[in-house]
Design a protein around this motif. Structure first.
Motif, PDB file in Angstrom:
ATOM      1  N   ILE A  61       0.860  -1.193   0.000  1.00 54.94           N
ATOM      2  CA  ILE A  61       0.000   0.000   0.000  1.00 54.94           C
ATOM      3  C   ILE A  61       0.886   1.229   0.000  1.00 54.94           C
ATOM      4  N   ASP A  62       0.546   2.174  -0.871  1.00 55.64           N
ATOM      5  CA  ASP A  62       1.268   3.446  -0.917  1.00 55.64           C
ATOM      6  C   ASP A  62       0.413   4.537  -0.281  1.00 55.64           C
ATOM      7  N   THR A  63       1.007   5.254   0.690  1.00 59.14           N
ATOM      8  CA  THR A  63       0.290   6.352   1.315  1.00 59.14           C
ATOM      9  C   THR A  63       1.253   7.518   1.501  1.00 59.14           C
ATOM     10  N   VAL A  87      12.288   7.219  -3.561  1.00 59.31           N
ATOM     11  CA  VAL A  87      11.881   8.583  -3.907  1.00 59.31           C
ATOM     12  C   VAL A  87      10.587   8.544  -4.719  1.00 59.31           C
ATOM     13  N   SER A  88       9.830   9.616  -4.598  1.00 60.38           N
ATOM     14  CA  SER A  88       8.701   9.821  -5.496  1.00 60.38           C
ATOM     15  C   SER A  88       9.039  11.086  -6.267  1.00 60.38           C
ATOM     16  N   VAL A  89       9.047  11.008  -7.588  1.00 59.42           N
ATOM     17  CA  VAL A  89       9.561  12.119  -8.399  1.00 59.42           C
ATOM     18  C   VAL A  89       8.505  12.613  -9.385  1.00 59.42           C
ATOM     19  N   PRO A 103      -2.025   5.624 -12.333  1.00 60.66           N
ATOM     20  CA  PRO A 103      -2.136   4.680 -13.449  1.00 60.66           C
ATOM     21  C   PRO A 103      -3.401   4.849 -14.275  1.00 60.66           C
ATOM     22  N   LEU A 104      -4.425   5.471 -13.663  1.00 61.59           N
ATOM     23  CA  LEU A 104      -5.691   5.667 -14.391  1.00 61.59           C
ATOM     24  C   LEU A 104      -5.858   7.124 -14.805  1.00 61.59           C
ATOM     25  N   ALA A 105      -4.740   7.877 -14.782  1.00 60.30           N
ATOM     26  CA  ALA A 105      -4.785   9.310 -15.120  1.00 60.30           C
ATOM     27  C   ALA A 105      -5.919   9.997 -14.352  1.00 60.30           C
ATOM     28  N   GLY A 108     -12.536   5.626 -18.621  1.00 63.82           N
ATOM     29  CA  GLY A 108     -13.526   5.775 -19.683  1.00 63.82           C
ATOM     30  C   GLY A 108     -14.865   6.289 -19.180  1.00 63.82           C
ATOM     31  N   LYS A 109     -14.954   6.595 -17.867  1.00 63.77           N
ATOM     32  CA  LYS A 109     -16.272   6.992 -17.335  1.00 63.77           C
ATOM     33  C   LYS A 109     -16.507   8.499 -17.394  1.00 63.77           C
ATOM     34  N   LEU A 110     -15.452   9.282 -17.658  1.00 63.75           N
ATOM     35  CA  LEU A 110     -15.603  10.739 -17.600  1.00 63.75           C
ATOM     36  C   LEU A 110     -16.178  11.293 -18.905  1.00 63.75           C
ATOM     37  N   HIS A 123      -9.120  17.536  -6.347  1.00 61.73           N
ATOM     38  CA  HIS A 123      -8.078  18.200  -7.135  1.00 61.73           C
ATOM     39  C   HIS A 123      -8.412  18.240  -8.624  1.00 61.73           C
ATOM     40  N   ARG A 124      -9.344  17.372  -9.057  1.00 62.40           N
ATOM     41  CA  ARG A 124      -9.737  17.394 -10.466  1.00 62.40           C
ATOM     42  C   ARG A 124     -10.568  18.643 -10.771  1.00 62.40           C
ATOM     43  N   ASP A 125     -10.994  19.326  -9.690  1.00 61.56           N
ATOM     44  CA  ASP A 125     -11.619  20.636  -9.857  1.00 61.56           C
ATOM     45  C   ASP A 125     -10.589  21.745  -9.618  1.00 61.56           C
ATOM     46  N   ALA A 156      -8.353   3.433  -5.042  1.00 63.52           N
ATOM     47  CA  ALA A 156      -9.685   2.813  -5.040  1.00 63.52           C
ATOM     48  C   ALA A 156     -10.427   3.336  -3.825  1.00 63.52           C
ATOM     49  N   LYS A 157     -11.617   3.867  -4.053  1.00 60.72           N
ATOM     50  CA  LYS A 157     -12.379   4.466  -2.956  1.00 60.72           C
ATOM     51  C   LYS A 157     -13.420   3.521  -2.380  1.00 60.72           C
ATOM     52  N   ARG A 158     -13.752   2.463  -3.108  1.00 66.09           N
ATOM     53  CA  ARG A 158     -14.793   1.558  -2.634  1.00 66.09           C
ATOM     54  C   ARG A 158     -14.500   0.146  -3.127  1.00 66.09           C
ATOM     55  N   SER A 163     -16.047  -2.021  -4.934  1.00 61.22           N
ATOM     56  CA  SER A 163     -16.293  -2.368  -6.343  1.00 61.22           C
ATOM     57  C   SER A 163     -15.118  -1.914  -7.215  1.00 61.22           C
ATOM     58  N   GLN A 164     -14.518  -0.769  -6.876  1.00 61.57           N
ATOM     59  CA  GLN A 164     -13.336  -0.327  -7.645  1.00 61.57           C
ATOM     60  C   GLN A 164     -12.167  -1.278  -7.384  1.00 61.57           C
ATOM     61  N   ALA A 165     -12.036  -1.718  -6.144  1.00 59.05           N
ATOM     62  CA  ALA A 165     -10.957  -2.665  -5.810  1.00 59.05           C
ATOM     63  C   ALA A 165     -11.126  -3.940  -6.638  1.00 59.05           C
TER      64      ALA A 165
HETATM   65  N1  LIG Z   1       3.388  12.831  -5.565  1.00 59.08           N
HETATM   66  C1  LIG Z   1       3.101  11.576  -5.293  1.00 59.08           C
HETATM   67  O1  LIG Z   1       3.910  10.882  -4.735  1.00 59.08           O
HETATM   68  C2  LIG Z   1       1.785  11.030  -5.718  1.00 59.08           C
HETATM   69  C3  LIG Z   1       0.923  11.801  -6.506  1.00 59.08           C
HETATM   70  C4  LIG Z   1      -0.251  11.208  -6.999  1.00 59.08           C
HETATM   71  C5  LIG Z   1      -0.553   9.907  -6.656  1.00 59.08           C
HETATM   72  N2  LIG Z   1       0.282   9.182  -5.857  1.00 59.08           N
HETATM   73  C6  LIG Z   1      -0.022   7.792  -5.477  1.00 59.08           C
HETATM   74  O2  LIG Z   1      -0.520   7.090  -6.610  1.00 59.08           O
HETATM   75  C7  LIG Z   1      -1.814   6.551  -6.308  1.00 59.08           C
HETATM   76  C8  LIG Z   1      -2.652   6.473  -7.560  1.00 59.08           C
HETATM   77  O3  LIG Z   1      -2.770   7.716  -8.191  1.00 59.08           O
HETATM   78  P1  LIG Z   1      -4.090   8.581  -8.131  1.00 59.08           P
HETATM   79  O4  LIG Z   1      -4.941   8.087  -6.975  1.00 59.08           O
HETATM   80  O5  LIG Z   1      -3.667  10.002  -8.151  1.00 59.08           O
HETATM   81  O6  LIG Z   1      -4.809   8.330  -9.494  1.00 59.08           O
HETATM   82  P2  LIG Z   1      -5.431   7.069 -10.261  1.00 59.08           P
HETATM   83  O7  LIG Z   1      -5.095   5.810  -9.572  1.00 59.08           O
HETATM   84  O8  LIG Z   1      -5.018   7.250 -11.668  1.00 59.08           O
HETATM   85  O9  LIG Z   1      -6.990   7.370 -10.173  1.00 59.08           O
HETATM   86  C9  LIG Z   1      -7.668   7.045  -8.995  1.00 59.08           C
HETATM   87  C10 LIG Z   1      -9.138   7.457  -9.071  1.00 59.08           C
HETATM   88  O10 LIG Z   1      -9.770   6.872 -10.172  1.00 59.08           O
HETATM   89  C11 LIG Z   1     -11.087   6.464  -9.805  1.00 59.08           C
HETATM   90  N3  LIG Z   1     -11.150   5.011  -9.947  1.00 59.08           N
HETATM   91  C12 LIG Z   1     -10.277   4.093  -9.443  1.00 59.08           C
HETATM   92  N4  LIG Z   1     -10.651   2.850  -9.763  1.00 59.08           N
HETATM   93  C13 LIG Z   1     -11.788   2.978 -10.487  1.00 59.08           C
HETATM   94  C14 LIG Z   1     -12.649   2.036 -11.088  1.00 59.08           C
HETATM   95  N5  LIG Z   1     -12.424   0.737 -11.039  1.00 59.08           N
HETATM   96  N6  LIG Z   1     -13.729   2.511 -11.759  1.00 59.08           N
HETATM   97  C15 LIG Z   1     -13.971   3.834 -11.840  1.00 59.08           C
HETATM   98  N7  LIG Z   1     -13.198   4.763 -11.273  1.00 59.08           N
HETATM   99  C16 LIG Z   1     -12.108   4.340 -10.597  1.00 59.08           C
HETATM  100  C17 LIG Z   1     -11.292   6.885  -8.346  1.00 59.08           C
HETATM  101  O11 LIG Z   1     -11.865   8.189  -8.243  1.00 59.08           O
HETATM  102  P3  LIG Z   1     -13.413   8.529  -8.489  1.00 59.08           P
HETATM  103  O12 LIG Z   1     -14.209   7.314  -8.130  1.00 59.08           O
HETATM  104  O13 LIG Z   1     -13.693   9.714  -7.635  1.00 59.08           O
HETATM  105  O14 LIG Z   1     -13.487   8.887  -9.953  1.00 59.08           O
HETATM  106  C18 LIG Z   1      -9.871   6.961  -7.850  1.00 59.08           C
HETATM  107  O15 LIG Z   1      -9.700   7.803  -6.763  1.00 59.08           O
HETATM  108  C19 LIG Z   1      -2.341   7.505  -5.220  1.00 59.08           C
HETATM  109  O16 LIG Z   1      -3.415   6.949  -4.498  1.00 59.08           O
HETATM  110  C20 LIG Z   1      -1.090   7.701  -4.401  1.00 59.08           C
HETATM  111  O17 LIG Z   1      -0.864   6.575  -3.583  1.00 59.08           O
HETATM  112  C21 LIG Z   1       1.445   9.726  -5.394  1.00 59.08           C
END
Ligand SMILES: NC(=O)c1ccc[n+]([C@@H]2O[C@H](COP(=O)([O-])OP(=O)(O)OC[C@H]3O[C@@H](n4cnc5c(N)ncnc54)[C@H](OP(=O)(O)O)[C@@H]3O)[C@@H](O)[C@H]2O)c1
Length: 327
Positions: free
Chosen positions: A50-52, A151-153, A202-204, A210-212, A223-225, A285-287, A289-291
């Motif tokens: 898990i990354d936090t 590092v996270s870059v 990974p999901l931008a 594809g849901k947007l 932050h998307r706002d 993943a917020k819920r 079903s997404q997991a």
């Molecule tokens: N600077 C850094 O180090 C940094 C910066 C960014 C991210 N991260 C790490 O990378 C992780 C992933 O990046 P991210 O969370 O920014 O973006 P992401 O994984 O590309 O997108 C996550 C969002 O997509 C939606 N989603 C996820 N699974 C889905 C599904 N099965 N169906 C529909 N919608 C789904 C959810 O939001 P909704 O349901 O609200 O649409 C979720 O919050 C972060 O959680 C964090 O651990 C690190």
């Protein structure tokens, strides 16, 4: 779930792991009960990494992650981050006093004596030219506060510099269907040095699901706002730095070549796993079903060479110009 080795740590981590930013904050309202359910589902599906970060909801994400680890007898590896608590990002802020404060706070939030993996959280580029910062992290390892660090870059160049420090175990970087450049040089260098790659966003930010739609709206605390144009932090962290409407067009073309039996989410994640330098993708993943949908991507069939080439053409047509030379 398939597993891959992370750097030289000896750990085998789930190749699709859990990104815990959204369950902390900055993605609109989240419910801790639902977040815990998503984490539990992830673990049931074989996720063991898990990354936090300390700043995700000011410790909220770390506390939830700490809780899931306590509930499980199986080993769950946790990567957290330090540095973004600095109100102003200056290289000088990355000093022993501040880093000690941040690490102590994360230890408390996670409820552990040792952090598995601490990542510098997108510090200013200059920090990668300050060996003393990495010396402090080495001391933390000796003191038992950390097992490993990485590092996270933001940029490929920062990653290439960071991996010159011999004890850097991992690089977290944006890598997805809208961000191809890490695969050019960084992956080869990381493999050579046995440094793990954590593919974030990974999901931008949900765009690649594809849901947007053109008229989709987001809460004002999402932050998307509020970070569409980099108003609060690096613009590359929101929709991977791609203009929203152009991103939608590219996704429409990606949908048309999505293999049967895979959802767009799984297609996007499986694409990342096609690169063997990648240790894991870390979708948020917020819920539950997404997991379910996200973690099933690990067991999906490989993407054909023909489809990989088509993805490359879509990137060249819509995305390359917008992102390739920026990060
Ligand atoms: N600077 C850094 O180090 C940094 C910066 C960014 C991210 N991260 C790490 O990378 C992780 C992933 O990046 P991210 O969370 O920014 O973006 P992401 O994984 O590309 O997108 C996550 C969002 O997509 C939606 N989603 C996820 N699974 C889905 C599904 N099965 N169906 C529909 N919608 C789904 C959810 O939001 P909704 O349901 O609200 O649409 C979720 O919050 C972060 O959680 C964090 O651990 C690190």
């Amino acid at each position: 779930m398939q597993y891959r080795e992370l750097g030289r740590t000896g750990w085998k981590v789930s190749e699709v792991s859990f990104g815990a930013w959204a369950i902390g904050g900055a993605w609109g309202q989240v419910d801790d009960g639902e977040s815990m359910a998503a984490l539990r589902r992830a673990v049931e599906l074989g996720v063991n990494f898990i990354d936090t970060a300390d700043v995700y909801g000011d410790g909220r994400s770390e506390r939830l992650v700490g809780q899931i680890c306590k509930e499980n007898k199986d080993r769950i590896y946790v990567a957290t981050k330090a540095g973004r608590r600095l109100k102003i990002q200056t290289p000088k802020g990355y000093n022993r006093k501040k880093l000690t404060e941040f690490v102590e706070q994360s230890l408390e939030n996670l409820g552990v004596e040792t952090i598995d993996l601490l990542q510098l959280h997108c510090p200013p580029m200059q920090v990668y030219y300050m060996p003393e910062v990495f010396g402090i992290l080495d001391d933390f390892v000796k003191e038992g506060k950390l097992r490993y660090y990485g590092v996270s870059v933001e940029k490929v160049e920062e990653a290439l510099k960071a991996i010159e420090f011999p004890n850097v175990q991992s690089v977290q970087i944006i890598f997805n269907m809208f961000r191809h450049r890490p695969a050019e040089l960084l992956f080869e260098q990381a493999k050579k040095r046995k440094v793990g790659i954590l593919a974030r966003v990974p999901l931008a930010s949900g765009m690649l699901t594809g849901k947007l739609k053109a008229d989709s709206t987001f809460a004002s605390d999402d932050h998307r706002d509020f970070n569409r144009h980099g108003e609060a932090f690096d613009r590359g962290e929101t929709f991977s730095g791609v203009d929203y409407d152009i991103g939608l067009k590219a996704v429409e073309e990606l949908k048309a070549i999505c293999p049967d039996g895979m959802s767009m989410v799984q297609f996007a994640l499986r694409w990342i796993l096609m690169f063997d330098a990648v240790t894991c993708a870390i979708p948020g993943a917020k819920r539950p079903s997404q997991a379910d949908e996200n973690f099933a991507a690990s067991d999906m069939p490989a993407i054909s060479e023909e489809t990989m080439a088509k993805i490359g053409s879509i990137y060249d047509k819509y995305i390359r110009e917008l992102v390739h030379h920026y990060w």
